[in-house]
Motif scaffolding. Structure first.
Motif, mmCIF file in Angstrom:
data_model
loop_
_atom_site.group_PDB
_atom_site.id
_atom_site.type_symbol
_atom_site.label_atom_id
_atom_site.label_comp_id
_atom_site.label_asym_id
_atom_site.label_seq_id
_atom_site.Cartn_x
_atom_site.Cartn_y
_atom_site.Cartn_z
ATOM 1 N N VAL A 1 8.555 -11.616 -1.319
ATOM 2 C CA VAL A 1 9.058 -12.177 -0.057
ATOM 3 C C VAL A 1 9.229 -11.062 0.976
ATOM 4 O O VAL A 1 8.854 -11.203 2.145
ATOM 5 N N LYS A 2 9.779 -9.952 0.514
ATOM 6 C CA LYS A 2 10.002 -8.806 1.404
ATOM 7 C C LYS A 2 8.671 -8.352 2.023
ATOM 8 O O LYS A 2 8.589 -8.045 3.206
ATOM 9 N N TRP A 3 7.624 -8.327 1.190
ATOM 10 C CA TRP A 3 6.316 -7.903 1.703
ATOM 11 C C TRP A 3 5.837 -8.864 2.799
ATOM 12 O O TRP A 3 5.406 -8.428 3.870
ATOM 13 N N TYR A 4 5.963 -10.164 2.554
ATOM 14 C CA TYR A 4 5.521 -11.129 3.576
ATOM 15 C C TYR A 4 6.372 -11.004 4.841
ATOM 16 O O TYR A 4 5.855 -11.104 5.949
ATOM 17 N N ALA A 5 7.673 -10.784 4.670
ATOM 18 C CA ALA A 5 8.552 -10.664 5.843
ATOM 19 C C ALA A 5 8.172 -9.441 6.675
ATOM 20 O O ALA A 5 8.172 -9.483 7.907
ATOM 21 N N ASN B 1 5.278 -8.095 6.816
ATOM 22 C CA ASN B 1 3.875 -8.143 7.255
ATOM 23 C C ASN B 1 3.537 -9.507 7.844
ATOM 24 O O ASN B 1 2.559 -10.145 7.469
ATOM 25 N N LEU B 2 4.418 -9.944 8.747
ATOM 26 C CA LEU B 2 4.239 -11.271 9.348
ATOM 27 C C LEU B 2 3.197 -11.175 10.465
ATOM 28 O O LEU B 2 3.507 -10.827 11.595
ATOM 29 N N THR B 3 1.945 -11.464 10.128
ATOM 30 C CA THR B 3 0.876 -11.397 11.131
ATOM 31 C C THR B 3 1.018 -12.562 12.097
ATOM 32 O O THR B 3 1.723 -13.533 11.825
ATOM 33 N N ARG B 4 0.307 -12.488 13.211
ATOM 34 C CA ARG B 4 0.357 -13.567 14.188
ATOM 35 C C ARG B 4 -0.179 -14.869 13.587
ATOM 36 O O ARG B 4 0.330 -15.950 13.879
#
Lengths: 296, 529
Positions: free
Chosen positions: B359-363, B365-368
């Motif tokens: 989850v931390k990685w996705y948070a 690396n929140l791409t447009r």
């Protein structure tokens, strides 16, 4: 960012009564730091433990070029970064909107010990990146293409004292969300497109400008001509009726050396608002003026 | 000379741009436009289709209410040759001879189909009332009060479980009321006014549907009564819309005054049966109380788990912790408990740490592109909620299928009973395990949308979407791939946003599909297919 066109507070060149002489280019960078804790939810002033302080910082490149002594072109490119001190919401950062204006000194009258000038400014701005308009108060902006018509009057006496008054009507394009429907504060709309109300602003300043020194006190009022209020405990929305009155001071000083180098600083405080943050805005910048026409 | 040209060009540019701006049209383009409904089939046998909840309402039950009330809910219609009926026809002719633009617009609006229109109106009501109460100065939160709905906070707070239940009650009551209308319409077989008098125009598409009682009036009556229960602070706009629908039926030549009076009475009588069900379905106790909130935390601690904590400031009580005990439509309490997914990873386990790290990685690396997906499906405060989003998706398919009103009502009823059951099952699971959100486990996780104020496992979005996609795939099998891919995207959006672990969304999607299966099993045997 819970204010619409914060560029106004550092877009001095658009609202003031000064012109760059022909074939002169003034360029530099402005750093802005804007922070608020209290905001107006509609007309109700409150704070919010889920955001704490909202800080917006920006670094803006500015450039003004004198095509003639009476026609200047003014450009700005801001990089904006937002952050909330509390809660879980992610801050945003990125290039915001390119602003490109033409300033025309269409009337100038010299009296024995004073001078009066009027200016028309047409300013165009458009997003430079695909930042989302749907993340207030931490979004970078409205993601609209805007056109402003501005009229400015400037009166100055020989001793260096001046008064300046400016007003603009800004037409804003609609904006597009990433979702198929929304509630705009007044009604539920089944569309991803948001009708954006236009904006009116007034900018009044008085101060002293002589030689290397310019100092002024100013008053800025911005009114959105439509839009809904933030409802109780709702998030702000891109088309909200965001109004604000700010007062502040600005100082600019041309350094003795190197020649053409100037520093500028300003401070503003929001004294009243609606659907806007009560922000304190500090700005500092460095400008450099280059003359291309050595004969002038 | 050169300067002069520059000034002229500058001036012309100012004028030219002004011309462009002043000619620009800012009206937004609306999606989900409806054209006049021309049903492919009248579904004459709809009254025989199986009831959704036989304890609440069957045709026998409503016939008993209609016949045995004193006075009767409505009487058999007068003959079309009677003076009374001829007077009604004259009224319609008179009204049609002086229709205003506004009245014509109202006819056009409702000709799009009453079931679809009310569904749109309902989505708007949910969005309007989906606001959490603001904290008081002492840091506590006031509860919305059904007896004082206009106060701050408004009643209701139409959060996802509340909304799921509301969509289901309105849709199911509409469906059962229309089946009752069909029963009587084919019993009495009174044609529409425009068929009885050539001087009356049909301002909506003509059909052979009988008109006593008026199905539009039935729909207006049942819907307004359900909405007044669910959204009492919107009583003014609800009653105005309902009256508009009846007027449109009259002005368009579709129904006479007596058709409408009978229909309104029948619609209200059906609503009364569902209001009784709603008052006893457990919703009143779903908010819990302080002692219960504490016991949830104590229970998790006793199991050696980190309990869920509200991430809001000040801390807000969890959203409807006892909603898992609210009565479902297609599942029994035993089936709900039996279908509860196996537990998520223990909060202290290495497996959980891996989930938090993902989850931390996705948070971070929140791409447009992913942010657009997060926002497409966020459906948070101030929106029509995920159940509303699935109604939005379904509406176009139901419109394009040219269903009769009763079949359109069936489609929304099936969809929304599954969505309600998904809310019940998901909430039962959430408060059984009471496990924390990612940002509680790791405070550095910043999210792309608000963190919902209830435990993580299983994801509501995933459960709703799994259930809705299953029902819609059954109704519109050629679009199965689309519904499933939308459900997958809705589910993943919660991981991208940084507010759910992978286990929440994957197990939630499966849970939703299994919940949707109960509704599909009902649909396969209800006699409508």
């Amino acid at each position: 960012m819970l204010g619409l066109i914060p560029t106004l507070s550092f877009a001095q060149n658009l609202t003031d009564g000064l012109m760059m002489p022909k074939k002169t280019f003034c360029t530099g960078f402005m750093y802005m730091h804007d922070r608020w804790t209290d905001y107006w939810e509609g007309e109700l002033k409150r704070d919010n433990g889920n955001i704490g302080h909202v800080t917006t910082q920006s670094l803006t490149w500015v450039g003004t070029y004198g095509i003639t002594n009476k026609v200047n072109v003014i450009a700005m490119v801001p990089y904006v970064k937002t952050k909330a001190s509390q809660g879980t919401m992610s801050g945003m950062e990125g290039l915001q909107d390119l602003s490109l204006g033409v300033k025309y000194n269409f009337f100038r009258k010299k009296f024995e010990k004073s001078a009066f000038s009027t200016f028309a400014v047409l300013n165009f701005s458009t997003p430079l990146s695909d930042y989302t308009p749907d993340f207030f108060p931490l979004g970078l902006g409205t993601h609209t293409t805007n056109l402003s018509y501005r009229l400015t009057a400037h009166f100055k006496i020989e001793q260096g004292w001046f008064v300046n008054a400016s007003g603009a009507y800004t037409w804003r394009s609609n904006t597009t969300l990433d979702r198929p429907s929304y509630y705009d504060g007044n009604e539920f709309v089944m569309s991803d497109e948001v009708k954006m109300p236009n904006v009116f602003d007034v900018f009044v300043s008085m101060g002293y400008h002589k030689g290397p020194i310019q100092a002024e006190l100013n008053y800025i009022q911005q009114n959105t001509l439509g839009g809904g209020d933030i409802r109780r405990q709702d998030m702000p929305f891109v088309s909200n009726r965001m109004n604000m009155i700010k007062t502040g001071a600005l100082v600019m000083y041309y350094l003795p050396a190197p020649r053409g180098m100037a520093v500028r600083g300003s401070a503003h405080y929001t004294v009243a608002g609606r659907n806007a943050g009560q922000s304190t805005t500090l700005m500092a910048g460095v400008l450099y003026t280059i003359k291309f026409d050595k004969n002038q | 000379m050169k300067n002069k040209n520059i000034y002229i060009i500058t001036f012309l540019a100012f004028a030219f741009v002004l011309g462009i701006v002043s000619s620009c049209d800012k009206e937004v383009e609306l999606s989900e436009t409806l054209t006049p409904l021309e049903p492919a089939s009248l579904d004459e046998d709809a009254a025989n289709w199986a009831p959704i909840d036989a304890n609440a309402m069957t045709i026998e039950k409503i016939v008993n209410v209609v016949e045995n009330s004193t006075p009767k809910v409505f009487n058999p219609p007068a003959d079309i040759t009677s003076d009374a009926y001829k007077a009604e026809l004259a009224t319609i002719k008179d009204a049609q001879s002086k229709l205003t633009k506004e009245q014509k617009d109202i006819i056009e609006y409702w000709s799009g189909g009453g079931v679809l229109r009310w569904n749109q109106i309902l989505r708007g009501l949910v969005a309007r009332f989906n606001l959490p109460p603001a904290p008081k100065a002492d840091g506590s939160y006031p509860a919305p009060d059904a007896e004082n709905p206009f106060a701050d906070p408004n009643f209701p707070f139409a959060n996802p479980p509340y909304a799921a239940r509301a969509y289901s009650y309105v849709s199911v009551a509409q469906y059962e009321a229309l089946k009752a209308a069909w029963h009587y319409m084919y019993q009495y077989n009174r044609p529409s006014p425009y068929k009885n008098d050539s001087g009356i125009q049909s301002l909506m598409p003509e059909t052979d549907l009988p008109s006593y009682p008026s199905s539009d009036a039935v729909l207006s009556g049942v819907t307004a009564e359900m909405l007044k229960l669910l959204f009492p602070a919107a009583v003014e706009e609800i009653t105005l819309k309902a009256a508009e629908q009846r007027n449109a039926a009259l002005w368009s030549g579709k129904a006479s005054t007596s058709d409408i009076t009978a229909g309104l009475a029948l619609g209200k009588s059906v609503a009364a049966l569902f209001v009784t069900r709603a008052r006893g379905d457990g919703m009143g106790a779903a908010g819990g109380n302080k002692a219960l909130w504490q016991s949830l935390a104590d229970g998790a601690i006793a199991k050696g788990e980190t309990p869920w904590i509200s991430l809001e400031t000040p801390k807000r009580p969890p959203m409807l912790p006892v909603f898992g005990k609210v009565k479902a439509w297609a599942m029994t309490a035993e089936q709900i408990a039996a279908g509860r997914p196996a537990p998520p990873p223990l909060t202290s386990s290495a497996e959980m740490q891996k989930e938090v790290d993902e989850v931390k990685w996705y948070a971070d690396n929140l791409t447009r592109e992913r942010l657009a997906i997060v926002h497409k499906w966020a459906d948070g405060a101030g929106t029509y909620t995920p159940p509303g989003h699935w109604n939005d998706i379904a509406a176009e398919y139901i419109r394009d299928a040219n269903y009769s009103e009763v079949r359109a009502a069936r489609a929304f009823a099936l969809l929304n009973m599954a969505l309600h059951d998904a809310a019940v099952c998901c909430w039962e699971t959430k408060f059984y395990y009471f496990n924390p959100r990612p940002s509680q486990m790791n405070g550095s996780i910043k999210t792309g949308t608000g963190v919902p104020n209830f435990p993580a496992f299983t994801s509501g979005h995933s459960t709703f979407s799994g259930a809705a996609a299953t029902v819609l795939s059954h109704l519109f099998p050629s679009h199965t791939d689309y519904f499933q891919s939308e459900a997958d995207e809705a589910s993943l959006s919660r991981l991208y946003a940084g507010i759910h672990y992978r286990a929440d969304i994957e197990v939630g999607l499966q849970q939703g599909k299994s919940v949707g299966g109960f509704t599909v099993a009902f649909a396969q045997t209800d006699g409508a297919e």
